[in-house]
Scaffold this motif. Structure first.
Motif, PDB file in Angstrom:
ATOM      1  N   VAL A 137     -34.438  32.905   4.185  1.00  0.00           N
ATOM      2  CA  VAL A 137     -33.706  33.150   5.438  1.00  0.00           C
ATOM      3  C   VAL A 137     -32.211  33.189   5.143  1.00  0.00           C
ATOM      4  N   GLY A 138     -31.747  32.230   4.355  1.00  0.00           N
ATOM      5  CA  GLY A 138     -30.313  32.144   4.085  1.00  0.00           C
ATOM      6  C   GLY A 138     -29.777  33.402   3.445  1.00  0.00           C
ATOM      7  N   LEU A 139     -30.445  33.861   2.384  1.00  0.00           N
ATOM      8  CA  LEU A 139     -29.937  35.023   1.652  1.00  0.00           C
ATOM      9  C   LEU A 139     -30.031  36.307   2.478  1.00  0.00           C
ATOM     10  N   THR A 140     -31.163  36.489   3.159  1.00  0.00           N
ATOM     11  CA  THR A 140     -31.307  37.722   3.943  1.00  0.00           C
ATOM     12  C   THR A 140     -30.255  37.794   5.044  1.00  0.00           C
ATOM     13  N   MET A 141     -30.044  36.650   5.686  1.00  0.00           N
ATOM     14  CA  MET A 141     -29.026  36.655   6.749  1.00  0.00           C
ATOM     15  C   MET A 141     -27.667  37.011   6.163  1.00  0.00           C
ATOM     16  N   VAL A 142     -27.293  36.301   5.114  1.00  0.00           N
ATOM     17  CA  VAL A 142     -25.936  36.427   4.594  1.00  0.00           C
ATOM     18  C   VAL A 142     -25.685  37.814   3.990  1.00  0.00           C
ATOM     19  N   ARG A 143     -26.660  38.264   3.210  1.00  0.00           N
ATOM     20  CA  ARG A 143     -26.415  39.511   2.479  1.00  0.00           C
ATOM     21  C   ARG A 143     -26.668  40.750   3.317  1.00  0.00           C
ATOM     22  N   GLU A 144     -27.578  40.668   4.275  1.00  0.00           N
ATOM     23  CA  GLU A 144     -27.964  41.907   4.933  1.00  0.00           C
ATOM     24  C   GLU A 144     -27.914  41.846   6.457  1.00  0.00           C
TER      25      GLU A 144
ATOM     26  N   ARG B  65     -29.409  25.826  -2.848  1.00  0.00           N
ATOM     27  CA  ARG B  65     -29.659  25.877  -4.281  1.00  0.00           C
ATOM     28  C   ARG B  65     -29.492  27.286  -4.843  1.00  0.00           C
ATOM     29  N   TYR B  66     -29.956  28.306  -4.099  1.00  0.00           N
ATOM     30  CA  TYR B  66     -29.923  29.664  -4.655  1.00  0.00           C
ATOM     31  C   TYR B  66     -28.794  30.518  -4.086  1.00  0.00           C
ATOM     32  N   MET B  67     -28.065  29.955  -3.153  1.00  0.00           N
ATOM     33  CA  MET B  67     -26.995  30.755  -2.535  1.00  0.00           C
ATOM     34  C   MET B  67     -25.714  30.581  -3.328  1.00  0.00           C
TER      35      MET B  67
ATOM     36  N   TYR C  95     -35.045  22.385   3.937  1.00  0.00           N
ATOM     37  CA  TYR C  95     -34.690  23.778   4.226  1.00  0.00           C
ATOM     38  C   TYR C  95     -33.283  24.083   3.731  1.00  0.00           C
ATOM     39  N   PHE C  96     -32.336  23.227   4.087  1.00  0.00           N
ATOM     40  CA  PHE C  96     -30.949  23.508   3.705  1.00  0.00           C
ATOM     41  C   PHE C  96     -30.702  23.279   2.219  1.00  0.00           C
ATOM     42  N   ALA C  97     -31.501  22.347   1.633  1.00  0.00           N
ATOM     43  CA  ALA C  97     -31.371  22.141   0.186  1.00  0.00           C
ATOM     44  C   ALA C  97     -31.779  23.411  -0.548  1.00  0.00           C
TER      45      ALA C  97
END
Ligand code: ATP
Ligand code: MG
Lengths: 251, 266
Positions: A83-90, A185-187, A179-181
């Motif tokens: 969720v984090g990456l998709t939101m941020v990147r796209e 970690r990958y962001m 979830y936030f950890a």
């Protein structure tokens, strides 16, 4: 052939207008009230829909992936990352750009088209006040400042939407800490920059297109309506096309 | 940049030369081989029937339209060249006013001096209120154009041009939509302003009284062509029947055109 020529001409005149507007950036300090007004119009009025939309996009993303991942052992811990990456990147940059088109771009085109049709733009020209300076530059500066702000708000709302769904959906039940950890970690910071760069490109393109179509309106009140429609359609197509190319360049 | 040069070089004024100007819109000719010479400092009145191309002609002088063929010069500068606007400060009073609808009357007038940073805010206030006072509009300073009557908008447009202190002043039908008293006042303002600042003034008008009263030279535009040019005195009793009829039309209540209509209804 003639249409192709027309399209190329429009692209050219839009870019020329943008370049002229940028040349007037040094007049920004004395146009500060106009700039602040545009920031308010672009940022503040779009903020509520950005929050709501991105919140629900984050939630749906978590829900969809959560259900499919809960079957695979251990995959659930990556929901936050996804969720984090998709939101941020796209999704946040694209959604914010689409909302800015609908909420602000259409209004810009309507306003400028009406100024053109009722000869206000001609009046400015005879007064030796370039429309690019007074009408285009403050809007471009405002969108350049507000797009990152809106995108970051969109990112945060998406993340929290996802976190809430993960906690309160029985089949997923991932705690916010986990979830936030996973999200952290990958962001990387570069992912955030990637998203913000996209947002800047989309926002500038939308404002440029909407100003250009507005200022090139000819005819009467009916043409104001068709100019708005045209501006919104062109902007939306442009966002998705640019999305592909900007992603390709940044990746 | 453009700003420093925008301060009116006071006292300087420009003539206007129109050379064989033709203009077509999508192949439809509107102006046909128009040549005119307006001397520096004079009042030149252009009259002509509705649709004859008067407004289009003024827009060419203001550089808002590009000629299909022919050229327009303000002094020695080409009017269609955007750089001319840095050199010549012109004001155009649009036929429909062209006021900025999102600004108050005060801000409409203050925009030009503010954008070109001609003076301090106090100085601008003085200039604006003076112009409003001349056109008896002081009470409307805080109103928006949408709240004004047609004639009031016209007066605001004229006041906006006065504030600009231009070197070339173009009026498109300044007295249409005004009552006879206000028309007379506007006519006086146009003449007085030229008297005080020696600004070259081109007036497009249907108003025969205005033309005869203030024009140094006059031209009649009919169907996109110059039908006659001369001094105001030349037009008191014109020989050309078309011009005579245009300047003082006879009202014929038994006009056969209406007879035709009546017959259609029966
Ligand atoms: N932008 C335009 N596109 C197409 N045709 C135009 C345009 N502007 C003016 N015309 C045409 O040019 C002709 C002359 O118009 P113009 O406005 O100059 O008339 P006018 O002499 O000012 O009339 P009036 O006294 O009614 O104001 C008209 O037939 C009009 O239809
Ligand atoms: Mg006209």
């Amino acid at each position: 052939m003639k249409q192709l020529y027309g399209i190329l001409e429009n692209i050219g005149s839009t870019l020329v207008m943008g370049a002229r507007a940028i040349r007037y950036i040094n007049t920004l300090p004395r146009q500060f009230p106009r700039f602040v007004e545009q920031c308010y119009l672009i940022g503040y009025t779009t903020m509520p829909i950005v929050t709501i939309l991105c919140f629900f996009i984050g939630s749906v993303l978590a829900l969809e992936t959560g259900y499919s991942m809960s079957e695979t052992f251990g995959a659930k811990q990556f929901i936050g990352t996804l969720v984090g990456l998709t939101m941020v990147r796209e999704l946040a940059p694209v959604m914010v750009a689409i909302l800015v088109t609908g909420r602000v771009g259409s209004a810009i085109t309507a306003e400028l088209a009406s100024m053109k049709v009722y000869q206000e733009v001609d009046a400015l020209v005879t007064m030796n006040i370039p429309p690019e300076r007074m009408l285009v530059m403050p809007r471009m500066a405002a969108v350049a400042v507000m797009m990152p702000v809106l995108t970051i708000i969109g990112d945060l709302c998406g993340w929290y939407g996802g976190a809430l769904v993960c906690k309160y959906t029985a089949a997923i039940s991932v705690e916010p800490e986990a979830y936030f950890a996973a999200l952290k970690r990958y962001m990387q910071m570069s992912d955030v920059w990637h998203g913000l760069a996209k947002a800047e490109v989309f926002g500038s393109a939308v404002v440029l297109v909407c100003c250009s179509i507005g200022l090139n309106t000819r005819g009467g009140p009916r043409e104001i309506g068709s100019a708005v429609t045209k501006a919104v359609v062109v902007s939306l197509i442009l966002i998705l096309v640019l999305d592909y190319f900007v992603t390709k360049i940044l990746i | 940049m453009a700003d420093s040069s925008a301060t009116p070089a006071s006292g300087k004024t420009f003539g206007v030369t129109i050379e064989k100007l033709s203009k077509s819109f999508d192949g439809v000719p509107v102006l046909k081989n128009v040549s005119l010479e307006v001397k520096p400092g004079e009042i030149f009145v252009i009259m002509g029937p509705s649709g004859s191309g008067k407004s289009v002609l003024l827009k060419h002088i203001a550089g808002l339209e590009q000629p299909t063929s022919g050229r327009v010069f303000i002094g020695e500068f080409d009017a269609s060249d955007p750089a001319t606007r840095d050199k010549v400060h012109l004001a155009l009073v649009f036929q429909a006013g062209a006021l900025f609808n999102s600004m108050t009357v005060y801000d409409n007038l203050a925009l030009y001096p503010r954008e070109h940073r001609l003076c301090s805010e106090a100085g601008i206030r003085e200039r604006v209120m003076h112009a409003l006072q001349i056109l008896s509009l002081e009470k409307s300073a805080g109103q928006y154009p949408g709240e004004l009557s047609g004639g009031m908008k016209k007066r605001v447009a004229i006041a906006r041009a006065l504030v600009m202190e231009p070197q070339l002043l173009l009026y498109d039908e300044p007295t249409s939509e005004l009552d006879p008293v206000m028309s007379a006042t506007i006519t006086e303002i146009i003449a007085t302003l030229r008297e005080q600042t020696a600004v070259t003034t081109i007036v497009v008008s249907h108003d025969r009284d205005l033309a005869i009263a203030i024009a140094d030279h006059m031209a009649i535009l009919m169907d996109g062509r110059i039908r006659a040019v001369g001094t105001a005195a030349d037009f008191k009793s014109p020989a050309d029947p078309a011009i005579a009829n245009f300047l003082s039309p006879t009202i014929d209540l038994k006009n056969p055109r209406f007879k035709q209509l009546e017959n259609d209804y029966e």
